[in-house]
Write a protein that holds these residues in place. Structure first.
Motif, PDB file in Angstrom:
ATOM      1  N   ALA A  54       1.078  -1.400   0.075  1.00 56.16           N
ATOM      2  CA  ALA A  54       0.042  -0.249  -0.212  1.00 56.16           C
ATOM      3  C   ALA A  54       0.713   1.126  -0.071  1.00 56.16           C
ATOM      4  O   ALA A  54       1.801   1.184   0.727  1.00 56.16           O
ATOM      5  N   ALA A  55       0.678   2.310  -0.376  1.00 56.02           N
ATOM      6  CA  ALA A  55       0.997   3.844  -0.697  1.00 56.02           C
ATOM      7  C   ALA A  55       1.463   4.516   0.449  1.00 56.02           C
ATOM      8  O   ALA A  55       2.338   5.024   0.942  1.00 56.02           O
ATOM      9  N   GLU A  56       0.171   4.468   1.469  1.00 61.68           N
ATOM     10  CA  GLU A  56       0.509   4.750   2.388  1.00 61.68           C
ATOM     11  C   GLU A  56       1.160   4.083   3.531  1.00 61.68           C
ATOM     12  O   GLU A  56       1.604   4.911   4.776  1.00 61.68           O
ATOM     13  N   ARG A  57       1.739   2.924   3.372  1.00 62.69           N
ATOM     14  CA  ARG A  57       2.979   2.146   3.887  1.00 62.69           C
ATOM     15  C   ARG A  57       4.155   2.887   4.073  1.00 62.69           C
ATOM     16  O   ARG A  57       5.385   2.433   4.150  1.00 62.69           O
ATOM     17  N   LYS A  58       4.861   3.374   2.382  1.00 59.45           N
ATOM     18  CA  LYS A  58       5.451   4.541   2.047  1.00 59.45           C
ATOM     19  C   LYS A  58       6.287   4.858   2.773  1.00 59.45           C
ATOM     20  O   LYS A  58       5.428   5.665   3.185  1.00 59.45           O
ATOM     21  N   ARG A  59       7.330   5.142   3.432  1.00 58.13           N
ATOM     22  CA  ARG A  59       8.441   6.071   4.263  1.00 58.13           C
ATOM     23  C   ARG A  59       9.386   6.976   3.743  1.00 58.13           C
ATOM     24  O   ARG A  59       9.868   6.623   2.596  1.00 58.13           O
ATOM     25  N   ALA A  60       9.217   8.443   4.164  1.00 60.02           N
ATOM     26  CA  ALA A  60      10.293   8.940   3.710  1.00 60.02           C
ATOM     27  C   ALA A  60      11.880   8.547   3.979  1.00 60.02           C
ATOM     28  O   ALA A  60      12.021   7.777   5.045  1.00 60.02           O
ATOM     29  N   LEU A  61      12.914   8.939   3.005  1.00 60.55           N
ATOM     30  CA  LEU A  61      13.874   8.094   3.205  1.00 60.55           C
ATOM     31  C   LEU A  61      13.963   9.482   4.243  1.00 60.55           C
ATOM     32  O   LEU A  61      14.667  10.596   4.316  1.00 60.55           O
ATOM     33  N   PRO A  62      15.803   9.216   5.298  1.00 60.31           N
ATOM     34  CA  PRO A  62      16.278  10.263   5.654  1.00 60.31           C
ATOM     35  C   PRO A  62      16.790  10.975   5.173  1.00 60.31           C
ATOM     36  O   PRO A  62      17.327  10.630   3.730  1.00 60.31           O
ATOM     37  N   ARG A  63      17.292  11.800   5.619  1.00 54.95           N
ATOM     38  CA  ARG A  63      18.000  13.364   4.612  1.00 54.95           C
ATOM     39  C   ARG A  63      19.228  12.061   4.702  1.00 54.95           C
ATOM     40  O   ARG A  63      19.616  12.701   3.427  1.00 54.95           O
ATOM     41  N   ILE A  64      19.962  12.597   6.114  1.00 56.48           N
ATOM     42  CA  ILE A  64      20.850  12.482   5.840  1.00 56.48           C
ATOM     43  C   ILE A  64      20.797  11.144   6.883  1.00 56.48           C
ATOM     44  O   ILE A  64      21.411  11.174   8.076  1.00 56.48           O
ATOM     45  N   PRO A  65      21.363   9.543   6.617  1.00 54.11           N
ATOM     46  CA  PRO A  65      21.194   8.382   7.126  1.00 54.11           C
ATOM     47  C   PRO A  65      23.187   8.615   7.325  1.00 54.11           C
ATOM     48  O   PRO A  65      23.725   8.647   7.497  1.00 54.11           O
ATOM     49  N   ALA A  66      23.146   8.110   8.782  1.00 54.41           N
ATOM     50  CA  ALA A  66      23.572   8.002   9.967  1.00 54.41           C
ATOM     51  C   ALA A  66      24.650   6.844   9.592  1.00 54.41           C
ATOM     52  O   ALA A  66      25.800   6.474   9.829  1.00 54.41           O
ATOM     53  N   LEU A  67      24.066   5.298   8.881  1.00 56.10           N
ATOM     54  CA  LEU A  67      24.183   3.887   8.710  1.00 56.10           C
ATOM     55  C   LEU A  67      23.228   3.457   7.751  1.00 56.10           C
ATOM     56  O   LEU A  67      22.283   3.304   8.576  1.00 56.10           O
ATOM     57  N   ILE A  68      24.072   3.128   6.835  1.00 58.20           N
ATOM     58  CA  ILE A  68      23.467   3.357   5.877  1.00 58.20           C
ATOM     59  C   ILE A  68      23.511   1.434   5.970  1.00 58.20           C
ATOM     60  O   ILE A  68      24.270   0.866   5.505  1.00 58.20           O
ATOM     61  N   GLY A  69      23.071   0.614   5.737  1.00 56.26           N
ATOM     62  CA  GLY A  69      22.854  -1.036   5.163  1.00 56.26           C
ATOM     63  C   GLY A  69      22.853  -1.379   3.829  1.00 56.26           C
ATOM     64  O   GLY A  69      21.588  -0.554   2.953  1.00 56.26           O
ATOM     65  N   LEU A  70      23.564  -2.288   3.517  1.00 58.49           N
ATOM     66  CA  LEU A  70      23.318  -2.811   1.809  1.00 58.49           C
ATOM     67  C   LEU A  70      23.344  -3.903   1.652  1.00 58.49           C
ATOM     68  O   LEU A  70      24.550  -5.057   2.521  1.00 58.49           O
ATOM     69  N   ILE A  71      22.955  -4.457   0.840  1.00 55.24           N
ATOM     70  CA  ILE A  71      22.969  -6.218   1.276  1.00 55.24           C
ATOM     71  C   ILE A  71      23.203  -6.422  -0.517  1.00 55.24           C
ATOM     72  O   ILE A  71      22.337  -5.741  -1.590  1.00 55.24           O
ATOM     73  N   THR A  72      24.450  -6.894  -1.068  1.00 54.84           N
ATOM     74  CA  THR A  72      24.256  -7.884  -1.951  1.00 54.84           C
ATOM     75  C   THR A  72      24.767  -8.705  -2.666  1.00 54.84           C
ATOM     76  O   THR A  72      24.884  -8.761  -1.138  1.00 54.84           O
ATOM     77  N   GLY A  73      24.758  -9.596  -3.201  1.00 52.06           N
ATOM     78  CA  GLY A  73      25.300 -10.693  -3.767  1.00 52.06           C
ATOM     79  C   GLY A  73      27.122 -10.392  -3.468  1.00 52.06           C
ATOM     80  O   GLY A  73      27.335  -9.075  -3.657  1.00 52.06           O
ATOM     81  N   ASN A  74      27.923 -11.014  -3.615  1.00 51.35           N
ATOM     82  CA  ASN A  74      29.217 -10.748  -3.688  1.00 51.35           C
ATOM     83  C   ASN A  74      29.742 -10.450  -5.181  1.00 51.35           C
ATOM     84  O   ASN A  74      30.683 -10.885  -5.294  1.00 51.35           O
ATOM     85  N   ASP A  75      28.372 -10.809  -5.707  1.00 47.07           N
ATOM     86  CA  ASP A  75      28.740 -10.565  -7.681  1.00 47.07           C
ATOM     87  C   ASP A  75      29.742  -9.077  -7.158  1.00 47.07           C
ATOM     88  O   ASP A  75      28.163  -7.303  -7.335  1.00 47.07           O
ATOM     89  N   ALA A  76      30.926  -8.371  -7.550  1.00 48.88           N
ATOM     90  CA  ALA A  76      31.268  -7.386  -7.491  1.00 48.88           C
ATOM     91  C   ALA A  76      30.334  -6.011  -8.147  1.00 48.88           C
ATOM     92  O   ALA A  76      30.259  -4.844  -7.314  1.00 48.88           O
ATOM     93  N   ALA A  77      30.024  -5.852  -9.261  1.00 49.85           N
ATOM     94  CA  ALA A  77      29.257  -4.993  -9.907  1.00 49.85           C
ATOM     95  C   ALA A  77      28.085  -3.958  -8.801  1.00 49.85           C
ATOM     96  O   ALA A  77      28.336  -3.533  -9.087  1.00 49.85           O
ATOM     97  N   ALA A  78      27.215  -4.887  -8.167  1.00 50.03           N
ATOM     98  CA  ALA A  78      25.506  -4.408  -7.846  1.00 50.03           C
ATOM     99  C   ALA A  78      26.895  -3.199  -6.419  1.00 50.03           C
ATOM    100  O   ALA A  78      26.182  -2.247  -6.071  1.00 50.03           O
TER     101      ALA A  78
END
Lengths: 377, 67
Positions: free
Chosen positions: A134-158
């Motif tokens: 639902a659209a109303e579940r969408k949250r705004a991103l923090p303007r300046i994140p203190a800690l960013i989490g990133l989930i990727t594969g170990n394929d280097a490109a992404a």
């Protein structure tokens, strides 16, 4: 197992139990294989230890009973429906007690794009009905994140694309990277676990990034476990999975969808140059605003001072004007009107003469037309 | 207060600037606001100037999972 026969009237005879066990032992030596067929008569109940289904050959209707431990079956999260084409990996087994022959499944995979799509569509409908997209579940991103989490594969490109985008735009960014499987059967639970782990480490925004891949490669990102983990993630999630035209379900559950990993990176951080410019503007605005207020207060003070300075003069003038008025009124009351009627005022020096004066006294007589001197006789 | 994030400082600074631009502020309060604004600016600027980012890998469990 050694199966013993007994001699009865010259025959070797096996008990049913011995026979079944013998055949079962023989069958168990057969290799583990993949069998393809259509799912029919799928039976699953929470209180049963196993799930049962019949695999039917779509060509000639040949049937094969299949069993799988319920926990394992549930773990696959296939949401199978009767009529779907599957590959079952398993080994043949005979249940000695009943002489039932079946295939003991080790894993089941949906086979064929159409079946996958149908299953995906069903899951999508189900999750949409729960309101996960639902659209109303969408949250705004923090303007300046203190800690960013990133989930990727170990394929280097992404991973590289995301990190490059982030650090180019905002060098002070802190990023916590979790590498997981991003395809294959291990990917979905690994991704869901990584989401939880990163959140526990205090990230305030999460990027899920994976480069392009085949439909099957991207399937983990439509897995119910991943989609739910994304929807329930306590911090906003940016999803950048596959290419523009791919829409894995996790994209729908995410707060923001990015078309590529680079875009995701740019979305989560502000541009440092712009931020500096903003800060300078804010600083200038601070000084300007303060100066303007001081000026305004100063102007008010000057006005007040001016009024204060003029106040006594003003009061004096006002009093003088009042005096003039009074004097006018006083004049109106003067005896002049009486003199006009022919009376005279007689003074001796400063005093009015009311009694006949001593003869020879010098007198001043005032009449309407003027004044003249006289002497008493 | 020292726990204030950059973003919180940014928002507060914006609010102070807006108030000052509206101008309905008494002199005594003005001094306080202005000093606070300068402090926030300094803090933000320092953070932007000094900070060097980190990229940390969450301990991998890939090998553990493979067994």
């Amino acid at each position: 197992m050694k199966v013993e026969a007994t001699e009865v009237e010259g025959r070797k005879v096996y008990s049913v139990r011995a026979f079944n066990q013998g055949v079962a032992g023989y069958i168990e030596k057969l290799p583990t294989v993949w069998v393809e067929g259509e799912v029919t008569e799928l039976r699953r109940q929470d209180r049963w230890a196993s799930v049962f289904l019949t695999l039917k050959d779509p060509e000639d209707g040949a049937c094969l009973a299949v069993q799988m431990p319920r926990g394992q079956f549930d773990g696959l999260r296939l949401d199978l429906q009767d009529g779907e084409r599957v590959h079952v990996y398993g080994r043949p087994e005979l249940y000695a007690q009943r002489g039932d022959f079946h295939l003991r499944a080790l894993t089941i995979e949906r086979y064929g794009l159409g079946a996958h799509l149908a299953a995906l569509e069903r899951l999508k409908q189900k999750l949409a009905a729960e309101g996960l997209f639902a659209a109303e579940r969408k949250r705004a991103l923090p303007r300046i994140p203190a800690l960013i989490g990133l989930i990727t594969g170990n394929d280097a490109a992404a991973k590289r694309d995301v990190l490059t985008a982030i650090t180019t735009r905002f060098p002070p960014a802190h990023v916590l990277v979790a590498e997981t499987y991003v395809q294959g059967p291990r990917a979905a639970p690994a991704i869901a676990t990584a989401i939880g782990d990163l959140c526990a480490r205090g990230i305030d925004v999460l990027i899920l990034a994976r480069g392009g891949g085949s439909f099957e490669d991207l399937l983990p990102f439509s897995d119910e476990r991943v989609v739910r983990a994304v929807a329930e993630c306590p911090v906003p999630v940016v999803s950048a999975v596959g290419h523009e035209q791919d829409t894995p379900l996790c994209d729908l559950a995410a707060d923001v969808r990015a078309s590529t990993p680079s875009v995701a990176g740019r979305l989560v951080v502000p541009d440092l140059t712009e931020l500096r410019a903003w800060l300078d503007r804010a600083h200038a605005g601070l000084g300007r605003g303060a100066r303007r207020i001081v000026e305004r207060h100063g102007e008010r003070l000057a006005t007040a001072r001016e009024r204060l300075r003029r106040a006594p003069l003003l009061a004096l003038e006002r009093r003088r004007a009042r005096l003039d008025t009074t004097r006018g009124r006083l004049l109106a009351l003067s005896p002049r009107a009486t003199l006009e009627r022919g009376y005279a005022i007689v003074r001796s020096g400063d005093a009015l003469v009311r009694e006949p004066p001593v003869p020879g006294t010098a007198l001043a007589v005032e009449v309407a037309g003027g004044e003249f001197g006289a002497r008493a006789e | 207060m020292s726990e204030q994030t950059f973003e919180q400082a940014q928002v507060e600074l914006e609010q102070i600037v807006e108030r000052l631009e509206r101008g309905d502020v008494g002199l005594e309060e003005l001094t306080k606001l202005w000093e606070r604004g300068e402090e926030l600016y300094r803090r933000c600027a320092e953070q932007l100037a000094g900070a060097q980012g980190t990229i940390e890998e969450l301990a991998r469990r890939l090998d553990a999972q493979q067994t």
